[in-house]
Write an enzyme that holds these catalytic residues in place. Structure first.
Site, PDB file in Angstrom:
ATOM      1  N   ASP A  98       0.844  -1.201   0.000  1.00 37.80           N
ATOM      2  CA  ASP A  98       0.000   0.000   0.000  1.00 37.80           C
ATOM      3  C   ASP A  98       0.877   1.249   0.000  1.00 37.80           C
ATOM      4  O   ASP A  98       0.589   2.237  -0.682  1.00 37.80           O
ATOM      5  CB  ASP A  98      -0.897  -0.005   1.231  1.00 37.80           C
ATOM      6  N   HIS A 133      -4.440  -3.451   6.670  1.00 35.68           N
ATOM      7  CA  HIS A 133      -4.244  -3.673   5.226  1.00 35.68           C
ATOM      8  C   HIS A 133      -5.604  -4.088   4.671  1.00 35.68           C
ATOM      9  O   HIS A 133      -5.863  -5.248   4.375  1.00 35.68           O
ATOM     10  CB  HIS A 133      -3.209  -4.756   4.966  1.00 35.68           C
TER      11      HIS A 133
END
Lengths: 332, 332
Positions: B160, B188
């Protein structure tokens, strides 16, 4: 001061080998950790969305060396100014297809791509053909890109070369990094000849010949040869998919050694335009032992070829001549 | 003198991420070009043949740094002596499955793997959990491997983080390597908070704030955040498969920076065991900005958190607390 980026084209980039090779290129495995790259990725229209997905992932990985990505279905845009071209795209053989059908399709693909490369790539572009039938696809590419120097058009037999190193290392229980100078002669097909007559192993008491250490000529002349020849099929049987990881890695090795040079005392195998060395007919793309220096390959000369090897070298040459004839018949 | 090999475990190694990750590890991308490695590959019995195919390809690629491969369906053998463990294996959510069903399956997988790691891995083994729900799988692993130091159990949010760097670099048309210090806070999942308030871009006139250069708070607080949050889904839509290439590459970045240290002036994002920093409840695996040195991570302290960010941090922490409660209910 940072080097200028090198443009690397991968065709068939939305496929399995493409997906394995592009992160390797972006990490410097192909051209060195200090060489920035711009990736050009080409695939056919039906794969356009998947290709864009690969481009998105390359961005998402934030590779420091990757200075740009061109993802396109247009051959001209793909080939523009590229310094290295790795031709992975091709028509795979499907069940029920005759050799002539596969050959027909691939011959027209490689004819068209030859044209685009010749017109738009950098003038000294180095070309590596991976898609099968690799040697004959490379030959077609050469024939239809006459302005590209013939020494710049090669095909991949480094995978077979690395497979041979791996088999020897397992047989002798040594590390693969200590085995060198096997040779793959001829066609990247089941007629290839994996030759260990000049191969050596680095041991604590110096370099020893493989044939002496293995001490099993029977194995070296039969099972070893067929294991390497048929390894592709063995991978497909185990994975239900063909070898992408090892093909991609070997393609990086092929280009890296070509561009950066082979280590002293070591040769590698590359499919290159035959100049008549070792009694092989000129005008074929045939795998030879080569060393590389200053961006050029040269065939290792003067290696002894025994009768057993002679038969094998000739058999694979014969198959390549037949493929060449078949390819030309498809073009008419 | 060559270094002793490091043993690196990859679970779920016969899958997509495994196939992308293992050649990266074998080329030194995870631990450096001079660090030999021994790969331990684990998968479940139905994948045993495919796993062996991966092992065969690793042999075929003749990687100089790869000093051995252990491919097994036995978790004890897989965990024995490992210095690094990358937990990619897990039960994926299938259509029609409830969160609780996925959670139940993964909780029992991570409970038993925790046990095996704790008993058989090398002391000071560093663990990276990739399989989703990554943060909660890591928490379960931690709970059932109490003799593994809590600071050694992390989850992957570097993907990410790298995606956020990529989005900023595209927006500003700069090289991704010139962008740094974004932060991924929290889970996440789609509640992650990609924060650019402290991110900078290297320009010819020095380092400038991303927010200042983008000059579009609406985009940074809206679309940018949801693009990064939902990037996984966008990749699946394009490729029809989830992100393996970028996940594998980011996993290598996570381990490399953890082991070899972050560059001066740069932090990265890692899911780590919360100590209450930034008023995040302790006892969660939460993604924070961290620097790494001498093989240890440390949360970057003292960053100002504005009201908008505070709400986002709280929301993702709340989701993690709910996941934790759900996981515990599955264990009872």
């Amino acid at each position: 001061m940072a080097k200028n980026p090198v443009r690397v084209l991968v065709t068939g980039a939305a496929g399995q080998i493409g997906y394995a090779i592009v992160p390797m290129i972006a990490r410097g495995v192909m051209l060195g950790p200090d060489q920035p790259v711009i990736l050009h990725m080409l695939d056919i229209e039906p794969a356009a969305e998947a290709l864009n997905g690969v481009k998105m992932e390359l961005m998402d990985a934030a590779f420091p060396l990757l200075k740009g990505v061109v993802a396109t279905t247009d051959a001209q845009e793909a080939c523009k100014d590229v310094n290295i071209a790795v031709m992975v795209g091709g028509f795979p053989r499907k069940e029920g297809m005759e050799r002539k059908d596969v050959m027909s399709k691939n011959v027209s693909i490689y004819k068209a791509q030859a044209s685009a490369l010749e017109k738009h790539a950098a003038s000294d572009v180095k070309v590596l053909v991976v898609a099968n039938p690799a040697n004959t696809n490379a030959l077609i590419l050469k024939e239809y890109a006459p302005k590209i120097p013939e020494k710049n058009i090669t095909c991949l037999t480094r995978l077979d070369h690395n497979r041979a190193l791996g088999q020897i290392s397992e047989k002798l229980n040594v590390h693969v990094g200590d085995v060198k100078n096997v040779i793959i002669w001829g066609n990247h097909s089941s007629t290839q000849y994996p030759d260990v007559n000049h191969a050596t192993v680095t041991t604590s008491s110096g370099e020893k010949p493989v044939r002496e250490l293995v001490a099993n000529d029977q194995w070296l002349n039969t099972e070893f040869i067929t294991t390497v020849q048929q390894r592709g099929a063995a991978i497909i049987k185990a994975r239900k998919l063909s070898s992408a990881l090892s093909a991609a890695s070997s393609a990086c090795d092929h280009i890296r050694d070509w561009v950066l040079g082979t280590p002293k005392g070591t040769w590698v195998s590359m499919g290159v335009y035959s100049d008549g060395s070792y009694g092989i007919q000129q005008g074929l793309i045939y795998s030879f032992p080569v060393t590389c220096d200053k961006g050029q390959w040269s065939i290792v000369q003067g290696l002894k070829i025994d009768d057993f090897s002679r038969g094998k070298l000739d058999a694979t040459a014969k198959e390549l001549i037949e493929e060449k004839t078949l390819a030309y018949s498809c073009l008419n | 003198m060559a270094k002793e090999p490091a043993r690196v475990l990859v679970t779920g190694a016969a899958g997509q991420i495994g196939y992308a990750l293992v050649p990266m590890i074998a080329r030194g991308i995870m631990l450096g070009a001079d660090q030999p490695v021994i790969l331990h590959l684990l998968d479940i019995p139905p994948a045993a043949e495919a796993l062996n195919g991966v092992k065969m390809e690793l042999v075929d690629a003749a990687f100089p740094l790869l000093k051995g491969v252990v491919a097994t369906t036995d978790v004890v053998e897989a965990c024995t002596g490992v210095n690094i463990a990358v937990m990619v294996g897990g039960f994926p959510r299938k259509e029609g499955m409830e969160r609780k069903d996925v959670m139940t399956k993964n909780v029992s997988i991570y409970r038993s793997q925790a046990s095996a790691l704790e008993k058989h891995a090398a002391p000071n083994c560093k663990v990276l959990v990739v399989a989703n729900p990554a943060n909660t799988n890591a928490l379960i692993l931690k709970e059932f491997a109490p003799s593994i130091p809590e600071k050694n159990i992390t989850c992957l949010t570097r993907l990410d983080h790298n995606r956020a760097l990529g989005q900023v670099s595209e927006r500003l048309n700069v090289q991704v390597s010139d962008v740094k210090n974004v932060i991924i806070w929290g889970n996440h999942s789609s509640s992650q908070y990609p924060d650019v308030n402290h991110a900078t871009v290297k320009t010819p006139s020095g380092e400038k704030g991303v927010r200042e250069l983008v000059a579009d708070d609406a985009w940074l607080n809206g679309e940018f955040i949801s693009i990064v949050q939902q990037r996984g889904a966008a990749i699946i839509k394009a490729r029809k498969l989830s992100s393996a290439l970028s996940a594998a590459s980011s996993a290598c970045d996570h381990i490399r920076d953890w082991v070899l240290g972050t560059p001066e002036g740069t932090w990265v994002s890692m899911g780590v065991y919360s100590d209450g920093s930034y008023d995040v409840p302790p006892g969660l695996i939460f993604s924070f900005p961290v620097t790494c040195q001498h093989g240890e991570w440390k949360i970057v302290q003292g960053l100002s958190i504005d009201e908008f960010s505070r709400k986002k941090l709280n929301a993702t922490a709340e989701e993690l607390s709910e996941e934790k409660a759900l996981a515990y209910s599955c264990l009872s």
